[in-house]
Design an enzyme around this catalytic site. Sequence first.
Site, short mmCIF file in Angstrom:
data_model
loop_
_atom_site.label_atom_id
_atom_site.label_comp_id
_atom_site.label_asym_id
_atom_site.label_seq_id
_atom_site.Cartn_x
_atom_site.Cartn_y
_atom_site.Cartn_z
N ILE A 1 -28.74 -30.13 -12.17
CA ILE A 1 -27.67 -30.11 -11.17
C ILE A 1 -26.85 -31.40 -11.20
CG2 ILE A 1 -28.86 -28.49 -9.63
CD1 ILE A 1 -29.33 -31.02 -7.80
N ASP A 2 -27.42 -32.48 -11.75
CA ASP A 2 -26.76 -33.79 -11.68
C ASP A 2 -25.52 -33.90 -12.58
OD1 ASP A 2 -28.88 -34.34 -10.08
OD2 ASP A 2 -29.80 -35.84 -11.37
O1 F6P Z 1 -33.02 -32.66 -11.25
C1 F6P Z 1 -32.47 -33.92 -11.02
C2 F6P Z 1 -32.84 -34.33 -9.66
O2 F6P Z 1 -32.44 -33.34 -8.78
C3 F6P Z 1 -32.30 -35.68 -9.21
O3 F6P Z 1 -31.01 -35.61 -8.69
C4 F6P Z 1 -33.31 -36.09 -8.19
O4 F6P Z 1 -33.35 -37.47 -8.04
C5 F6P Z 1 -34.58 -35.58 -8.78
O5 F6P Z 1 -34.24 -34.45 -9.54
C6 F6P Z 1 -35.65 -35.23 -7.79
O6 F6P Z 1 -36.79 -34.86 -8.49
P1 F6P Z 1 -38.10 -34.29 -7.83
O7 F6P Z 1 -37.83 -32.86 -7.48
O8 F6P Z 1 -39.13 -34.41 -8.89
O9 F6P Z 1 -38.37 -35.08 -6.60
#
Ligand code: F6P
Length: 366
Positions: A135-136
């Site tokens: 998504i980033d």
């Molecule tokens: O997929 C990327 C992301 O959504 C980042 O924007 C975010 O910092 C991270 O994943 C969060 O990851 P997790 O779900 O492992 O906490």
Amino acid sequence: MATLPTLAVLTSGGDAPGMNPAVRAIVGVATSLGAQVVGVRRGYQGLIEGDGAVIGPRDVDGWNRRGGSILGSSRCAAFRTPEGRQTALRQLQTWGVGGLVVIGGNGSLTGAQLLEQLAAAEGVPLRVVGLPASIDNDLACTSLSIGVDTALNTIVEACDRILDTASSHARTFVVEVMGRDCGYLAMTAAVAAGADGVLFREAGLDEEEILSQLEQIIARAYDPSGGKHRVLVVKAEGVEISSQRLKSALDARLANANLPVETRVSVLGHVVRGGAPSATDRLIAGRLGHAAVRAVERGLSGVMCGWHVLQRPGAPTPPMFDLDPYVTFWPLDTVLRETERIVDGSSEITRWRVRLLREAAPFLSA
Ligand code: F6P
């Protein structure tokens, strides 16, 4: 004679809306070409553990409208070790797999490249193709990754709602959105939502500069001479100062400046990552899934399928097939190198995004 081997598909890293439609397309296209597809559960973790099964069109029926990853995903520490990748490669051989499609972001594609290199070094006939999903929107060599459009729509809808309550109470809201290393979601959501300010790491502002900008935005908005008496600031997760700390520092500053404005923080977090994929994400995922199968069929390996990459005039054209003019195939080492530059801010793309935001969205302060 069919040149398409048995495929395996896995989703890895942070899930993204559109992963399921991509798997569905891969299964549909491969099956129509006479090949089987092994659906690997829980990403590289499931691959190492041999957790997978052949899936057919009936199994993936309806997956185009489902969010998350039905196969499951993981951030797998074991796969980062040479032993873990050896086990994964042996498992693919056990299943008789000759083509692997990895759907994921930066870390997942790094894993795909390492696995491809291992297979090549050992003379194992394995073609590895990546699909960008995060998504980033922090991956290079693709204008959009799977999941970005849905996430953006989710944020904009949330901002619209927050603006209703912000206006009712004449409040200032800081809305934090996902984007650990990349401010793309914050920047584009701020424009689409009509925000008053946007904060993202790539702007390179320190805490004092951020607070000073916010004070100016707020002073302008609440000025009796035509002010709008509410403020919406979209903040990327990657900005080093936390949203709560920002609120405290901002409150102190506003009190000092005699600006009696109530502030609130709303962290959207994982809400942004869930939900049914948008029509655009379903279509992009479907076409990239189709391209991935065709890439394996034609013998490509160690590549990522990029979506609608605009080429500078005169730049070398990356390989593309006659079948879909929106899809180009990029070597994984190019993708990973350029992605590194997007993340550290030295990429032309990052600089261009920031410049465009400043010039084309003059209502926004950053
Ligand atoms: O997929 C990327 C992301 O959504 C980042 O924007 C975010 O910092 C991270 O994943 C969060 O990851 P997790 O779900 O492992 O906490």
